[in-house]
Design a protein around this motif. Sequence first.
Motif, PDB file in Angstrom:
ATOM      1  N   ASN B  69       0.564  -1.140   0.241  1.00  0.00           N
ATOM      2  CA  ASN B  69       0.044   0.221   0.350  1.00  0.00           C
ATOM      3  C   ASN B  69       0.681   0.971  -0.155  1.00  0.00           C
ATOM      4  O   ASN B  69       0.949   1.908  -0.687  1.00  0.00           O
ATOM      5  CB  ASN B  69      -0.684  -0.064   1.293  1.00  0.00           C
ATOM      6  CG  ASN B  69      -1.716   0.779   1.210  1.00  0.00           C
ATOM      7  OD1 ASN B  69      -2.727   0.444   0.373  1.00  0.00           O
ATOM      8  ND2 ASN B  69      -2.351   1.576   2.307  1.00  0.00           N
ATOM      9  N   SER B  72       3.069   2.057  -3.540  1.00  0.00           N
ATOM     10  CA  SER B  72       2.390   1.182  -4.664  1.00  0.00           C
ATOM     11  C   SER B  72       2.445   2.678  -6.226  1.00  0.00           C
ATOM     12  O   SER B  72       2.344   2.150  -7.302  1.00  0.00           O
ATOM     13  CB  SER B  72       0.706   1.223  -4.778  1.00  0.00           C
ATOM     14  OG  SER B  72       0.203   2.694  -3.860  1.00  0.00           O
ATOM     15  N   GLU B 129      -2.189  -8.865 -13.921  1.00  0.00           N
ATOM     16  CA  GLU B 129      -2.707  -7.777 -12.925  1.00  0.00           C
ATOM     17  C   GLU B 129      -1.798  -6.897 -11.717  1.00  0.00           C
ATOM     18  O   GLU B 129      -1.011  -7.951 -10.658  1.00  0.00           O
ATOM     19  CB  GLU B 129      -3.645  -7.587 -12.722  1.00  0.00           C
ATOM     20  CG  GLU B 129      -4.942  -8.087 -12.997  1.00  0.00           C
ATOM     21  CD  GLU B 129      -6.220  -7.855 -12.465  1.00  0.00           C
ATOM     22  OE1 GLU B 129      -6.518  -7.997 -11.330  1.00  0.00           O
ATOM     23  OE2 GLU B 129      -7.489  -7.820 -13.266  1.00  0.00           O
ATOM     24  N   LYS B 130      -0.956  -5.454 -12.012  1.00  0.00           N
ATOM     25  CA  LYS B 130      -1.043  -5.236 -10.994  1.00  0.00           C
ATOM     26  C   LYS B 130      -1.407  -5.647  -9.734  1.00  0.00           C
ATOM     27  O   LYS B 130      -2.825  -5.691  -9.564  1.00  0.00           O
ATOM     28  CB  LYS B 130      -0.293  -3.657 -11.209  1.00  0.00           C
ATOM     29  CG  LYS B 130       0.142  -2.727  -9.512  1.00  0.00           C
ATOM     30  CD  LYS B 130       0.271  -1.582 -10.481  1.00  0.00           C
ATOM     31  CE  LYS B 130       1.142  -0.883  -8.723  1.00  0.00           C
ATOM     32  NZ  LYS B 130       0.187  -0.148  -7.882  1.00  0.00           N
ATOM     33  N   TRP B 131      -0.844  -5.925  -8.176  1.00  0.00           N
ATOM     34  CA  TRP B 131      -1.577  -5.576  -6.945  1.00  0.00           C
ATOM     35  C   TRP B 131      -2.078  -4.801  -6.731  1.00  0.00           C
ATOM     36  O   TRP B 131      -2.353  -3.556  -6.633  1.00  0.00           O
ATOM     37  CB  TRP B 131       0.054  -6.083  -5.685  1.00  0.00           C
ATOM     38  CG  TRP B 131      -1.022  -5.609  -4.451  1.00  0.00           C
ATOM     39  CD1 TRP B 131      -1.313  -6.743  -3.599  1.00  0.00           C
ATOM     40  CD2 TRP B 131      -1.217  -4.555  -3.744  1.00  0.00           C
ATOM     41  NE1 TRP B 131      -1.337  -6.358  -2.643  1.00  0.00           N
ATOM     42  CE2 TRP B 131      -1.812  -4.727  -2.075  1.00  0.00           C
ATOM     43  CE3 TRP B 131      -0.549  -2.947  -4.678  1.00  0.00           C
ATOM     44  CZ2 TRP B 131      -1.693  -4.181  -1.453  1.00  0.00           C
ATOM     45  CZ3 TRP B 131      -1.576  -2.102  -2.722  1.00  0.00           C
ATOM     46  CH2 TRP B 131      -1.514  -2.250  -1.877  1.00  0.00           C
ATOM     47  N   LYS B 132      -3.297  -4.997  -6.320  1.00  0.00           N
ATOM     48  CA  LYS B 132      -4.457  -2.989  -5.574  1.00  0.00           C
ATOM     49  C   LYS B 132      -5.196  -3.734  -4.223  1.00  0.00           C
ATOM     50  O   LYS B 132      -5.187  -5.311  -3.346  1.00  0.00           O
ATOM     51  CB  LYS B 132      -5.482  -3.805  -6.540  1.00  0.00           C
ATOM     52  CG  LYS B 132      -6.407  -4.972  -6.743  1.00  0.00           C
ATOM     53  CD  LYS B 132      -7.502  -4.502  -7.819  1.00  0.00           C
ATOM     54  CE  LYS B 132      -7.802  -6.259  -7.693  1.00  0.00           C
ATOM     55  NZ  LYS B 132      -9.238  -5.771  -9.067  1.00  0.00           N
ATOM     56  N   ARG B 133      -4.773  -2.698  -3.464  1.00  0.00           N
ATOM     57  CA  ARG B 133      -5.512  -3.186  -2.582  1.00  0.00           C
ATOM     58  C   ARG B 133      -6.945  -3.720  -1.820  1.00  0.00           C
ATOM     59  O   ARG B 133      -6.990  -3.985  -1.082  1.00  0.00           O
ATOM     60  CB  ARG B 133      -5.883  -1.559  -2.073  1.00  0.00           C
ATOM     61  CG  ARG B 133      -4.784  -0.678  -1.828  1.00  0.00           C
ATOM     62  CD  ARG B 133      -5.255   0.923  -1.685  1.00  0.00           C
ATOM     63  NE  ARG B 133      -4.092   2.043  -1.541  1.00  0.00           N
ATOM     64  CZ  ARG B 133      -3.107   2.687  -2.609  1.00  0.00           C
ATOM     65  NH1 ARG B 133      -3.858   2.297  -3.772  1.00  0.00           N
ATOM     66  NH2 ARG B 133      -3.063   3.158  -2.703  1.00  0.00           N
ATOM     67  N   GLU B 137     -11.208  -2.462  -6.404  1.00  0.00           N
ATOM     68  CA  GLU B 137      -9.974  -1.516  -6.339  1.00  0.00           C
ATOM     69  C   GLU B 137     -10.244  -1.637  -8.009  1.00  0.00           C
ATOM     70  O   GLU B 137     -10.013  -3.367  -8.977  1.00  0.00           O
ATOM     71  CB  GLU B 137      -9.166  -1.321  -5.846  1.00  0.00           C
ATOM     72  CG  GLU B 137      -8.132   0.245  -6.660  1.00  0.00           C
ATOM     73  CD  GLU B 137      -6.773   0.146  -5.949  1.00  0.00           C
ATOM     74  OE1 GLU B 137      -6.638  -1.179  -5.005  1.00  0.00           O
ATOM     75  OE2 GLU B 137      -5.869   0.739  -5.845  1.00  0.00           O
ATOM     76  N   GLU B 138      -9.860  -0.825  -9.148  1.00  0.00           N
ATOM     77  CA  GLU B 138     -10.004  -0.977 -10.559  1.00  0.00           C
ATOM     78  C   GLU B 138      -9.042  -2.197 -10.657  1.00  0.00           C
ATOM     79  O   GLU B 138      -7.393  -1.529 -10.216  1.00  0.00           O
ATOM     80  CB  GLU B 138      -9.486   0.115 -11.304  1.00  0.00           C
ATOM     81  CG  GLU B 138     -10.000   0.366 -12.154  1.00  0.00           C
ATOM     82  CD  GLU B 138      -9.107   1.425 -13.392  1.00  0.00           C
ATOM     83  OE1 GLU B 138      -8.876   2.665 -12.406  1.00  0.00           O
ATOM     84  OE2 GLU B 138      -8.867   1.915 -14.216  1.00  0.00           O
ATOM     85  N   SER B 139      -8.471  -2.942 -11.779  1.00  0.00           N
ATOM     86  CA  SER B 139      -7.783  -3.722 -12.367  1.00  0.00           C
ATOM     87  C   SER B 139      -6.724  -2.457 -13.007  1.00  0.00           C
ATOM     88  O   SER B 139      -7.313  -1.849 -13.635  1.00  0.00           O
ATOM     89  CB  SER B 139      -8.126  -4.879 -12.606  1.00  0.00           C
ATOM     90  OG  SER B 139      -8.890  -5.621 -11.501  1.00  0.00           O
TER      91      SER B 139
END
Lengths: 146, 213
Positions: B69, B72, B129-133, B137-139
Amino acid sequence: GACRVSMSMTEIRAGFTAIKANIQSRDPIRTLSILSHPHSLHKVKSSDRCCITHLLFTFYVDKVFKHCRTEDSFVNRKISSIANSFLSVRRKLGQCREQNNCVCGEESTEKFKQILANYEGLNVTSAAMKSLGELDILLDWMEKSR
Amino acid sequence: SGELYCSLPNPRNVRFESINMRNVLHWSAPEGTGDGVLYKVKYTVYGVGKWIRKPECRNINRTWCDLSNETSDYEEQYYASVKAFLNGTCSDWMETTRFNPLTDTKIDPPMVSVSSTDKSISIILTAPEKWKRSPEEESISLLQVYPGIRYNLSVLNKKTKKRWFFSISNNSLVVPWLEPGTAYCVSAQIHVTTPLLDSGFSKEHCITTLKDK
């Protein structure tokens, strides 16, 4: 017209990656960046990108590489290889500027002034080594804005 | 906790381990300290003046801390640091090297889906996909992060053991002129030319071409 310059980004990247840990370990200052603070390169307008790139390549050729000699011959060889690549790209960008294809707007001039101020805030060797350690910041920005 | 003179051995091998930009700080316990060691973690954005404590990693006994987080923004670079505590004494702060999420992450292999006719197989690849919170959250596909992504593909004829290799920039491929009723296995790898990043090869996805009509 546009300014199109070919450069061996993969080669420069590989050269920097090989010495990154060594160079960055010589820079103990966490709280100051030459290139990325207070203004990030990523906020530069596309119309100013060519000029900023030329100014930065000139900065690295004239103010950084020559002050980065180390006691490690491997590192020195990598630095001179990167410097040679920068020299040739700087020459091509200079030709673009002569043909008015690489115009400097107010923003790029201001941005570059900030970079010089950051650089001059340190002694020459520290400033040069820090700048060299930030080469990936420049390369990341150039690739992203290709 | 009252910090006395810090005589505790230091945490070792403090480093970021990153996959698809999920950036986790890892370290090894100080030498010879056994159980009971607690840690705290701080991080800083390179070029910005202050270190920031990570509350969720304060007085923890595990030897990792997820800083995804906090790290990011991959246009920034970071340092993180760990300090150990035991029986009222402490270690020094031990730092990572400078962490650049863009170049220092590892990339998972692409997802592979395969379909077939009697004489061809169609392959569709999906970059991770990039790691997301959070799931809401939008991918962000790593395609958006690394515009120069290419795919290396291996196609194996299970009968003849003959293998072909392909390198493609778009995410689909049709392999024609195959033998009907034959099993083919496909494996794929992501290759980013600059910065130089290669995923491992995906596990093999096998499919049998339809029998001759």
